[in-house]
Write an enzyme that holds these catalytic residues in place. Structure first.
Site, PDB file in Angstrom:
ATOM      1  N   LEU A   1      -4.185   8.911   4.327  1.00  0.00           N
ATOM      2  CA  LEU A   1      -3.229   8.872   3.228  1.00  0.00           C
ATOM      3  C   LEU A   1      -1.994   9.698   3.564  1.00  0.00           C
ATOM      4  O   LEU A   1      -0.872   9.325   3.213  1.00  0.00           O
ATOM      5  CB  LEU A   1      -3.862   9.372   1.931  1.00  0.00           C
ATOM      6  CG  LEU A   1      -4.944   8.486   1.307  1.00  0.00           C
ATOM      7  CD1 LEU A   1      -5.316   8.990  -0.075  1.00  0.00           C
ATOM      8  CD2 LEU A   1      -4.506   7.034   1.227  1.00  0.00           C
TER       9      LEU A   1
ATOM     10  N   ALA B   1       1.973   3.110   2.491  1.00  0.00           N
ATOM     11  CA  ALA B   1       3.076   3.083   3.454  1.00  0.00           C
ATOM     12  C   ALA B   1       4.198   2.185   2.965  1.00  0.00           C
ATOM     13  O   ALA B   1       5.382   2.551   3.032  1.00  0.00           O
ATOM     14  CB  ALA B   1       2.568   2.615   4.816  1.00  0.00           C
TER      15      ALA B   1
ATOM     16  N   ARG C   1     -16.115  11.687  12.485  1.00  0.00           N
ATOM     17  CA  ARG C   1     -16.737  10.436  12.061  1.00  0.00           C
ATOM     18  C   ARG C   1     -17.427   9.699  13.203  1.00  0.00           C
ATOM     19  O   ARG C   1     -18.475   9.090  13.002  1.00  0.00           O
ATOM     20  CB  ARG C   1     -15.671   9.538  11.413  1.00  0.00           C
ATOM     21  CG  ARG C   1     -15.213  10.053  10.074  1.00  0.00           C
ATOM     22  CD  ARG C   1     -14.100   9.212   9.495  1.00  0.00           C
ATOM     23  NE  ARG C   1     -13.787   9.653   8.143  1.00  0.00           N
ATOM     24  CZ  ARG C   1     -12.820   9.127   7.397  1.00  0.00           C
ATOM     25  NH1 ARG C   1     -12.077   8.145   7.886  1.00  0.00           N
ATOM     26  NH2 ARG C   1     -12.598   9.570   6.178  1.00  0.00           N
TER      27      ARG C   1
ATOM     28  N   GLY D   1       0.827  -1.203   0.000  1.00  0.00           N
ATOM     29  CA  GLY D   1       0.000   0.000   0.000  1.00  0.00           C
ATOM     30  C   GLY D   1       0.856   1.245   0.000  1.00  0.00           C
ATOM     31  O   GLY D   1       2.062   1.221  -0.287  1.00  0.00           O
TER      32      GLY D   1
END
Length: 642
Positions: free
Chosen positions: A437, A58, A326, A56
């Site tokens: 991200l 990272a 959230r 990914g």
């Protein structure tokens, strides 16, 4: 730097085309030729200076950073998927960072840090957050230089929009495909730098040697194409395997690969699982299957409505409305559903997310993936009617403890962690939209540089015999597990389905002591059943039955840690909401949970102080009176180039 509109518009079109070019170009450059494993790895002749587990954001940024530090290093990226199929590709909204240009001119790293810490309910390590906020904007420019096709304004500057919990517009993005473009941009650079990719290869364990089991040997892994067990020597390892949302199975936005493999491997060698109870439930997953509709939807003006057509966030956070954090939005949705104002019943019930207040051309310009997902999975054209959504397990604030955020090294020498599988802790008890991200890029780079420094001038000290013994052990496990007779034992899907019901209904958005204790007992029973689970496929080639068996074992361990952490934390904070302890308790729980795995397989709980620097904890804001709905769409920042 004022540019004429006639020049910038073609530039934006070129950049958008470049995004597709990166994808197509990368696919064209990366010819498999039937070999997912480099020949020297298959023959046991490759020793890596830096071996990254996970492809990914990272993982690939770590690989690039290590090679920039020392171009002579041998660097590999191992992934159980093809390298561009990581969970990072699913990220939609963007990456936060202070650039000081365009819509972001009023922002500062201090404001970014403050928003992050406030949103994380003061469980963040503030020294790490300050470092992150200083570096995030630099990373946005770094990705720009690599060719990331950001959406831009008419004046040519990168356009940045405000995401939930942010006081300033600081999320740079490419449409609602931010993660997809990021992964392909990094992948292209990795190919350019000749990074080895060891693909469709499942890490089974990290091999340690020496009298105290503190000497890194490397990794034991399975080549999924052949079933061969490989011992891969490495001087250092970076765990970048992503999250563990599949503990909630169909009520998650995570891909099927997010099974906590790296966390379990790390716990097995002595790295504690930090803040496992801090699981973020994203407010807007499709009710039918949990697939994420990005927070950029609400950033662009989509409204949450109950079955009565009421824009109910006015009752819970009248100032920020749908752009509240959230945890608050997810809990508000869950409460509306519980009190009978939701739509439908059971696990697929939800509320409406209404895009019809946004102009259709705007939806297609910047929310095309959201449109496609809604249409393909729910059969809804969001430009014409609302779509049914519900909270979905989305992100793991917890992860393997990082001992030093300046290097991302863990407690085990030579082993590093970055991305969602790690806990720095930047996100605290609740991650802000578009911080993930940025975090994977910032700390992926830190981990790569840290590992490169660690191996400088260092010979391989591991044991090849230890790797061979590990391979033999896993060969025996494979043969025993896949050749078991049925004998009435339960199957992998049966145990998994019970695990999911336990986690969703008893350790979900809302939690109580009674529910959590029941969950712990049920998981213990499932863990016992797992020891004799029926797999039924003895073949070696692409044995996905064994893969799912292995992943289920990891999910059960992760689930037990989540529940244990949730039982111990007798308060509500961020993503962790205890109905029997509804208030935040800084006196007793302003500290990190650390779950260790003992040699006997049992777990123990310890605690670690939170690092406080610039922002002393503030009391939670009192409830605000509800205001009448005005039906207005949030104002849009700066005009983008069309």
């Amino acid at each position: 730097m004022k540019r004429r509109k006639g020049i910038v518009v073609p530039l934006v079109a070129i950049l958008a085309a470049a995004a597709a070019g990166v994808v197509l170009g990368a696919g064209g450059m990366f010819a498999w030729k039937g070999n997912n494993i480099p020949k020297k790895v298959r023959l046991g002749e490759a020793t890596y200076d830096v071996l990254v587990i996970g492809s990914g954001g990272a993982g690939m940024h770590a690989a690039l950073a290590a090679l920039r530090k020392d171009k002579n290093l041998k660097v590999g990226v191992m992934t159980k998927l093809p390298p561009t199929r990581s969970a990072s590709t699913m990220a939609q909204g963007g990456m936060n960072g202070v650039t000081g240009v365009g819509t972001n001119v009023k922002d500062t790293p201090e404001l970014h840090a403050k928003d992050t810490i406030k949103g994380g309910a003061w469980l963040n390590d503030q020294d790490a957050v300050e470092f992150f906020a200083q570096e995030a904007g630099k990373t946005i420019f770094e990705m720009d230089y690599m060719g990331y096709p950001y959406n831009r304004q008419e004046d040519g500057y990168i356009h940045q929009r405000k995401m939930g919990g942010s006081s300033q517009p600081r999320a740079a993005y490419y449409m609602d495909r931010a993660g997809h473009a990021m992964v392909h941009t990094l992948f292209e650079q990795c190919l350019k730098q000749n990074v080895d990719f060891i693909s469709e290869c499942q890490m089974l364990e990290i091999s340690m040697g020496g009298e105290k089991k503190d000497q890194l040997n490397g990794v034991i892994a399975m080549d999924m194409r052949t079933g061969n067990i490989l011992g891969i020597p490495a001087k250092s390892i970076i765990i970048a395997t992503g999250g563990y949302g599949r503990a909630y199975w169909i009520r998650t936005s995570n891909p099927y690969s997010s099974t906590g493999d790296g966390i379990v491997a790390g716990m097995n060698i002595g790295i504690p699982f930090k803040d496992p109870e801090m699981v973020q439930f994203h407010p807007t997953g499709l009710a039918v299957n949990g697939v994420l509709l990005s927070e950029s939807s609400r950033s662009e003006g989509a409204q949450l409505k109950n079955k009565n057509g009421e824009r109910f966030m006015e009752k819970y956070d009248p100032k920020r409305m749908e752009l509240s954090t959230r945890d608050i939005v997810a809990q508000s949705i869950a409460k509306e559903m519980e009190e009978g104002r939701g739509v439908g019943t059971g696990i697929n019930a939800g509320v409406y997310l209404d895009f019809t207040v946004i102009k259709p051309e705007r939806v297609h310009a910047v929310l095309q993936q959201v449109y496609d997902l809604s249409y393909r999975f729910a059969g809804v054209d969001i430009t014409k009617e609302p779509v049914l959504i519900a909270p979905t397990c989305h992100y793991s604030m917890g992860g393997l403890e990082v001992a030093d955020f300046h290097t991302c090294e863990t407690r085990v020498p030579g082993v590093y962690a970055a991305g969602e599988c790690s806990c720095v802790s930047v996100h605290g008890a609740n991650r802000l939209g578009a911080n993930s991200l940025s975090e994977v890029l910032v700390f992926g780079k830190v981990a790569g540089e840290g590992a490169a420094d660690y191996v400088k001038g260092r010979d391989y000290k591991g044991s090849q015999d230890g790797l061979k013994a590990g391979c033999k052990k896993w060969m025996d496990v494979f043969e025993e597990v896949t050749n078991r007779p049925h004998l009435g034992n339960r199957t992998v899907p049966e145990i998994r389905d019970d695990m999911v019901n336990t986690m969703w209904y008893k350790c979900g958005v809302f939690r109580t002591e009674e529910q959590l204790q029941e969950a712990a007992k049920e998981l213990d029973v499932l863990t016992e059943q797992y020891k004799n689970v029926y797999v039924g496929d003895p073949s070696h080639v692409y044995n996905t039955a064994f893969e799912q068996y292995f992943e289920l074992g990891n999910l059960l361990q992760v689930s037990r840690a989540i529940v244990q952490g949730a039982i111990a934390r007798k308060e509500s904070r961020g993503g962790h909401f205890r109905r029997d302890y509804p208030k935040r308790d800084d006196q007793n729980f302003l500290k990190h949970t650390l779950i260790f795995k003992n040699d006997d397989g049992d777990y123990r709980t310890e605690y670690k102080d939170v690092a406080i620097t610039l922002f002393p904890p503030q009391a939670a804001s009192p409830a605000q009176p509800a205001k009448p709905a005005d039906g207005k769409q949030p104002a849009q920042p700066a005009k983008e180039a069309k």
